[in-house]
Motif scaffolding. Structure first.
Motif, short mmCIF file in Angstrom:
data_model
loop_
_atom_site.label_atom_id
_atom_site.label_comp_id
_atom_site.label_asym_id
_atom_site.label_seq_id
_atom_site.Cartn_x
_atom_site.Cartn_y
_atom_site.Cartn_z
N LYS A 181 40.05 19.18 50.69
CA LYS A 181 38.69 19.31 50.19
C LYS A 181 38.18 17.97 49.66
N GLU A 182 39.01 17.27 48.90
CA GLU A 182 38.61 15.96 48.36
C GLU A 182 38.44 14.94 49.48
N ALA A 183 39.34 14.99 50.48
CA ALA A 183 39.24 14.07 51.62
C ALA A 183 37.93 14.28 52.37
N LYS A 184 37.54 15.52 52.51
CA LYS A 184 36.28 15.83 53.19
C LYS A 184 35.09 15.32 52.37
N ALA A 185 35.13 15.51 51.06
CA ALA A 185 34.05 15.06 50.18
C ALA A 185 33.88 13.54 50.23
N LYS A 186 34.98 12.84 50.45
CA LYS A 186 34.94 11.38 50.50
C LYS A 186 34.73 10.84 51.92
N GLY A 187 34.51 11.74 52.87
CA GLY A 187 34.28 11.32 54.25
C GLY A 187 35.53 10.83 54.95
N LEU A 188 36.70 11.24 54.48
CA LEU A 188 37.97 10.80 55.06
C LEU A 188 38.58 11.85 55.99
N ASN A 189 37.92 12.98 56.13
CA ASN A 189 38.34 14.02 57.07
C ASN A 189 37.48 13.86 58.32
N ARG A 190 38.01 13.15 59.32
CA ARG A 190 37.24 12.77 60.50
C ARG A 190 37.32 13.83 61.58
N THR A 191 36.28 13.91 62.41
CA THR A 191 36.30 14.76 63.59
C THR A 191 36.50 13.89 64.81
N GLU A 192 37.50 14.22 65.61
CA GLU A 192 37.84 13.43 66.80
C GLU A 192 37.89 14.33 68.03
N GLY A 193 37.82 13.71 69.21
CA GLY A 193 37.86 14.44 70.47
C GLY A 193 39.22 14.40 71.13
N LYS A 194 39.26 14.84 72.40
CA LYS A 194 40.51 14.97 73.15
C LYS A 194 41.30 13.68 73.26
N THR A 195 40.59 12.57 73.43
CA THR A 195 41.29 11.31 73.74
C THR A 195 41.67 10.51 72.50
N TYR A 196 41.47 11.07 71.32
CA TYR A 196 41.88 10.38 70.10
C TYR A 196 43.39 10.13 70.14
#
Length: 346
Positions: free
Chosen positions: A317-332
């Protein structure tokens, strides 16, 4: 992931197998090989679990394959014995560190055995391809056979010159064409020095590290004997012998990473877990390590780097609030110790 133990007879390879897995070698399985599982310990996951307190903590496992020991001067039969290791993802070359100190020479000699075994396998294929070219066939098939023959001849010439397949600069298509041979000299490897009851605290010699920078060592028999003692006696003998720690866990990790593997984490209240992946793995392939369906129905993956997760007090939850929970695609490309949450279509 299967990790094969290989070495000459007398290097204590089967003792290493028992030390790593806890399974006693079965004499009836000497020729075909014996497999047992070993956990890959990870202090990072242990720390996460100590904070999140999940119902279950699970470490990735490796299958350790004990193979027949090779005999000096028996290259033809050694090539047959090495056939057992072709199914493994990587190999651990066990060196005699209790009666000998010429570790680099032992490794060079063993690598010659690998080259000879690969040379024999590839050489046997060439006459069959050449014979096929004498038959009438469509132009496209003939072109494919000619390309295969040229590649095989190039590989054989390299082997005869002492060059392993890993040093040939093979393209992706060439590696694919050679995949059926399961070439030993294409497999990742690490050297392990099986020490006696002395020398295990000495640094490994420079000539060995020049050949194998990730080489590791441990006094396998000594550690096994110490573990059989009472706590009090063990502490006394460890102090007398200069044993400051047991090296089984670090050795398994060194072998695991040394043959080109990494891990990612999944974390939650029910379970915290490490998953084995090849280095450079894409997110969609990592999803398939959990379940085939997750790979086939992959949509995206939420990623938190391990250091970011620690910095956020182990809170998604804290990681998401700080923008550290990234969304990536298949080729990450998954990084070692990434915390992943894979999202798939229903």
């Amino acid at each position: 992931m299967k990790m094969g133990l290989v070495g000459y007879a007398g290097t204590g390879k089967s003792t290493v197998f028992e030390w790593l897995t806890g399974e006693k070698p079965d004499p009836a399985k000497v020729q075909q090989g014996q497999t047992a599982m070993a956990d890959v310990p990870d202090e990072r996951l242990a720390t996460i679990a100590s904070v999140l307190k999940p119902k279950k903590t699970t470490y990735t496992k490796v299958a350790v394959l004990d193979t027949p020991g090779l005999m000096v001067g028996e290259q033809k039969d050694n090539a047959r014995r090495l056939g057992v290791i072709r199914e493994a993802n990587g190999m651990v070359i066990v060196l005699d560190g209790f009666t000998r100190t010429d570790f680099a020479e032992q490794l060079k000699k063993f690598r010659e055995e690998l080259l000879f075994a690969d040379l024999e396998v590839v050489s046997n294929r060439i006459p069959k391809v050449a014979a096929g070219l004498k038959k009438a066939k469509p132009a496209k098939e003939r072109e494919a056979d000619e390309a295969e023959l040229a590649l095989l001849q190039r590989v054989v010439a390299a082997f005869e010159a002492g060059t392993p397949a890993s040093a040939l600069g093979l393209t992706g298509d060439e590696e694919k064409a050679l995949r059926s041979f399961q070439l030993l000299t294409l497999k990742p490897e690490i050297a392990f020095v099986n020490r006696g009851d002395s020398g295990f605290n000495d640094p490994l010699p420079a000539d060995l590290l020049a050949l194998e920078p990730h080489a590791v060592q441990a006094p396998v028999k000594l550690e096994t004997e110490l573990l059989a003692l009472s706590d009090e006696d063990r502490a006394t003998f460890m102090a007398d012998l200069g044993v400051t720690e047991f090296r089984r866990g670090p050795t398994i990790r060194a072998m695991f990473y040394g043959v080109g593997r990494e891990v990612f984490f999944t974390v939650g209240e029910d379970e915290c877990r490490t998953w084995s992946i090849p280095k450079g793995c894409e997110a969609v392939e990592a999803a398939g390590c959990i379940h085939k369906d997750l790979s086939e129905r992959f949509v995206r993956v939420n990623v938190i780097g391990y250091d970011d997760f620690v910095g956020c007090h182990y809170s998604e939850k804290e990681a998401k609030a700080k923008g550290l929970n990234r969304t990536e695609g298949k080729t990450y490309i998954v990084k070692d110790a990434d915390i992943l949450h894979i999202l798939a279509s229903s």
